[in-house]
Design a protein around this motif. Sequence first.
Motif, short mmCIF file in Angstrom:
data_model
loop_
_atom_site.label_atom_id
_atom_site.label_comp_id
_atom_site.label_asym_id
_atom_site.label_seq_id
_atom_site.Cartn_x
_atom_site.Cartn_y
_atom_site.Cartn_z
N LYS A 1 38.45 52.90 50.70
CA LYS A 1 37.29 52.06 50.42
C LYS A 1 37.69 50.59 50.49
O LYS A 1 38.66 50.17 49.87
CB LYS A 1 36.72 52.39 49.03
N SER A 2 36.93 49.82 51.24
CA SER A 2 37.17 48.39 51.32
C SER A 2 36.56 47.72 50.10
O SER A 2 35.34 47.67 49.93
CB SER A 2 36.52 47.83 52.59
N ILE A 3 37.45 47.22 49.21
CA ILE A 3 36.99 46.53 48.00
C ILE A 3 37.73 45.19 47.97
O ILE A 3 38.86 45.10 47.51
CB ILE A 3 37.30 47.34 46.73
N THR A 4 37.08 44.16 48.48
CA THR A 4 37.76 42.88 48.62
C THR A 4 37.63 41.99 47.40
O THR A 4 38.33 40.98 47.29
CB THR A 4 37.21 42.13 49.85
N ASP A 5 36.73 42.34 46.47
CA ASP A 5 36.60 41.57 45.24
C ASP A 5 37.57 42.11 44.20
O ASP A 5 37.55 43.30 43.86
CB ASP A 5 35.17 41.63 44.71
N GLY A 6 38.43 41.23 43.67
CA GLY A 6 39.47 41.67 42.74
C GLY A 6 38.95 42.28 41.47
O GLY A 6 39.48 43.29 40.99
N ASP A 7 37.91 41.70 40.89
CA ASP A 7 37.36 42.23 39.65
C ASP A 7 36.75 43.61 39.87
O ASP A 7 36.89 44.51 39.03
CB ASP A 7 36.30 41.28 39.08
N THR A 8 36.09 43.79 41.01
CA THR A 8 35.51 45.09 41.34
C THR A 8 36.59 46.14 41.54
O THR A 8 36.46 47.29 41.09
CB THR A 8 34.65 44.98 42.61
N LEU A 9 37.68 45.74 42.19
CA LEU A 9 38.79 46.66 42.42
C LEU A 9 39.42 47.07 41.09
O LEU A 9 39.72 48.25 40.87
CB LEU A 9 39.83 45.98 43.32
N THR A 10 39.60 46.12 40.19
CA THR A 10 40.17 46.41 38.87
C THR A 10 39.28 47.37 38.09
O THR A 10 39.76 48.35 37.51
CB THR A 10 40.34 45.11 38.07
N ALA A 11 38.00 47.09 38.09
CA ALA A 11 37.05 47.93 37.34
C ALA A 11 37.01 49.34 37.91
O ALA A 11 36.91 50.32 37.15
CB ALA A 11 35.66 47.30 37.37
N ALA A 12 37.09 49.47 39.23
CA ALA A 12 37.05 50.79 39.86
C ALA A 12 38.26 51.62 39.46
O ALA A 12 38.16 52.83 39.22
CB ALA A 12 36.99 50.64 41.38
N LEU A 13 39.44 50.99 39.37
CA LEU A 13 40.64 51.71 38.98
C LEU A 13 40.58 52.09 37.51
O LEU A 13 40.93 53.21 37.13
CB LEU A 13 41.88 50.85 39.25
N GLN A 14 40.10 51.19 36.67
CA GLN A 14 39.97 51.48 35.24
C GLN A 14 38.99 52.62 34.99
O GLN A 14 39.19 53.45 34.09
CB GLN A 14 39.52 50.24 34.48
N ALA A 15 37.92 52.66 35.77
CA ALA A 15 36.87 53.66 35.57
C ALA A 15 37.21 55.01 36.20
O ALA A 15 36.48 55.98 36.02
CB ALA A 15 35.55 53.15 36.13
N GLY A 16 38.31 55.08 36.93
CA GLY A 16 38.69 56.33 37.57
C GLY A 16 37.95 56.60 38.86
O GLY A 16 38.01 57.69 39.41
N GLU A 17 37.25 55.58 39.38
CA GLU A 17 36.52 55.76 40.64
C GLU A 17 37.47 55.78 41.83
O GLU A 17 37.12 56.29 42.89
CB GLU A 17 35.50 54.63 40.80
N ILE A 18 38.64 55.21 41.66
CA ILE A 18 39.68 55.28 42.68
C ILE A 18 40.97 55.73 42.01
O ILE A 18 41.15 55.57 40.80
CB ILE A 18 39.90 53.92 43.40
N GLY B 1 46.28 45.51 46.58
CA GLY B 1 45.71 44.18 46.51
C GLY B 1 45.08 43.85 45.17
O GLY B 1 44.23 42.95 45.09
N LEU B 2 45.49 44.54 44.11
CA LEU B 2 44.93 44.28 42.78
C LEU B 2 45.25 42.83 42.37
O LEU B 2 46.36 42.35 42.61
CB LEU B 2 45.54 45.24 41.76
N PRO B 3 44.31 42.12 41.77
CA PRO B 3 44.59 40.74 41.33
C PRO B 3 45.78 40.71 40.37
O PRO B 3 45.92 41.59 39.52
CB PRO B 3 43.30 40.33 40.62
N TYR B 4 46.60 39.69 40.49
CA TYR B 4 47.78 39.60 39.64
C TYR B 4 47.39 39.47 38.17
O TYR B 4 48.11 39.95 37.29
CB TYR B 4 48.64 38.43 40.09
N ALA B 5 46.26 38.86 37.92
CA ALA B 5 45.80 38.71 36.54
C ALA B 5 45.47 40.05 35.92
O ALA B 5 45.42 40.17 34.68
CB ALA B 5 44.59 37.79 36.49
#
Length: 534
Positions: free
Chosen positions: A240-257, A262-266
């Motif tokens: 899945k192309s997820i270029t927004d860092g906050d969206t990528l972080t939330a998806a990993l936290q939620a178990g969607e991925i 490319g996760l934001p360093y923050a």
Amino acid sequence: MKKKFLTLGLIAGLAAPLAACGGAAGGDSTATTSASETTTADTAATTTASSGEKKVFNYGSTGYSTDNLDDGTNPHDSYKGWSALRYGVGETLFKYTDDMKLEPWLATSYEFTDDTHCKITLRDDVTFSSGRKMDGQAVKECFEDLVAVHDRAPGDLKIKAIEADGNTVTIETEEPCPALINYLCDPYGCIIDMQVPEKDGIVAGTGPFVATSVSGEEMVLVKNENYWNGDVKLDELHVKSITDGDTLTAALQAGEIDASYGLPYASYPLFESNSAYTIGTCETSRQFFGKMNYNSEITKDEAVRKAIAMGIDKAGFVDTLLQGHGAVSKGPFPASFAFGDNTVTALEYNPEEAKKVLEDAGWKEGSDGIREKDGKKLSIKWLTYPSRQELPLLAESAQATLKEIGIDVQINNTKEHKTFWKDGDFDVYVSAMVTAPTGDPEYFFTTHCLTDSSSNHEGYSNPDLDAKAAELHKEFDEAKRAKLATEMSQIILDDYAYVFASHLQMGIVKKAGVTGLDPHPCDYYEFNADTDIN
């Protein structure tokens, strides 16, 4: 005179081992399966490893997107070979180990029988996902199409003719090409079945996965049931192309991925102390760097280029904005390479000296702090793009520090950067590139720095650099190649034509049950037959 490189070392011997990658706790029916039959994971993000259930892996990445020119699997089209290789559709004749040494993959050996002929022996047990056996003729067809249609391969490979004889191919080059095998390890060198036409971005490769649908937002793949190199553990892979860092972080936290690239360093602290996740990191030769536009009235001024080079706080960028996840750089190549940062001299961050350089060149400080000359403000157009999270951060850092020396930075952070770049509508173009994906220095210079390079839209030209590049292209001796590369790096640094900020520390953050998915110094090996989730 025959040249046979020992233990497949080739030019990769020029690159000393990069820091080891590591992890921190915390043509069959498959090829023609319809997309509608393989997208059930969209509603159920992950499946377990329980007996009888499909193993579906969801991967979120900032590295896959239309903006990156890799939304597809045809290695002969732009940079789509990166997706073919990363997601297990294609494989190359040779590949790189973690310490950047060549090893066989679809081939077993090679031999330069003279300066312009290389004989490659292939494996005899490989089949394409189409069901066709891979042999010399198939490889010949693949490479002939590659050099006919690709934008970079013809200039790299210099292929004059290819002969196929059973399970061997002999490549004749127009001139000596010592880095030929290295170039064939580039993702564009993935071997595909040319008798199966590309359809909707899908090709028939030799890898563990077969793409069934491709778009700019997502690629869906299924296991290659007839994979030549062992059982494939995953049934489906959704990239899945997820270029927004906050969206990528939330998806990993939620178990969607199940894993992310490319996760934001923050966001790293959210996962570093959590035993439900592991983080694999690795130093790479991916460089974040700026190119000066010699067609611009502003940046064709040497004093301005020099001041910019001294006015960017690289260490501050890496330590503060990247939170230490990177390496400050001098030139295009990492310090661990024989022709890397330890061999060149670059200007260091020195705002006071930068001010003096501008002052001496007639750029006087204005009432608003921005320098002027002949009634013109010292304002530069900084062109970059958002798909690499580091680039907007670098723009932010440079804007602040360059303002201190009297340079106004107007940032154009856009997905349409390629258009602005090709049109010349910029003063500094800042991008990301793996400068030595083949462990050899020639690639970076030939693609970007020479007068006729395909990615030279800046009008930069130095006859000495072009001459050394011609010499490098024909040089077989490793020590001499390293020396030439160092000299070429120093030329572009002395011209203030480029500013090299930092090298990427690649990170893949994944659920603790994920195995067989680790970062690599090349930045283009990811999924394989052993990738699994439990």
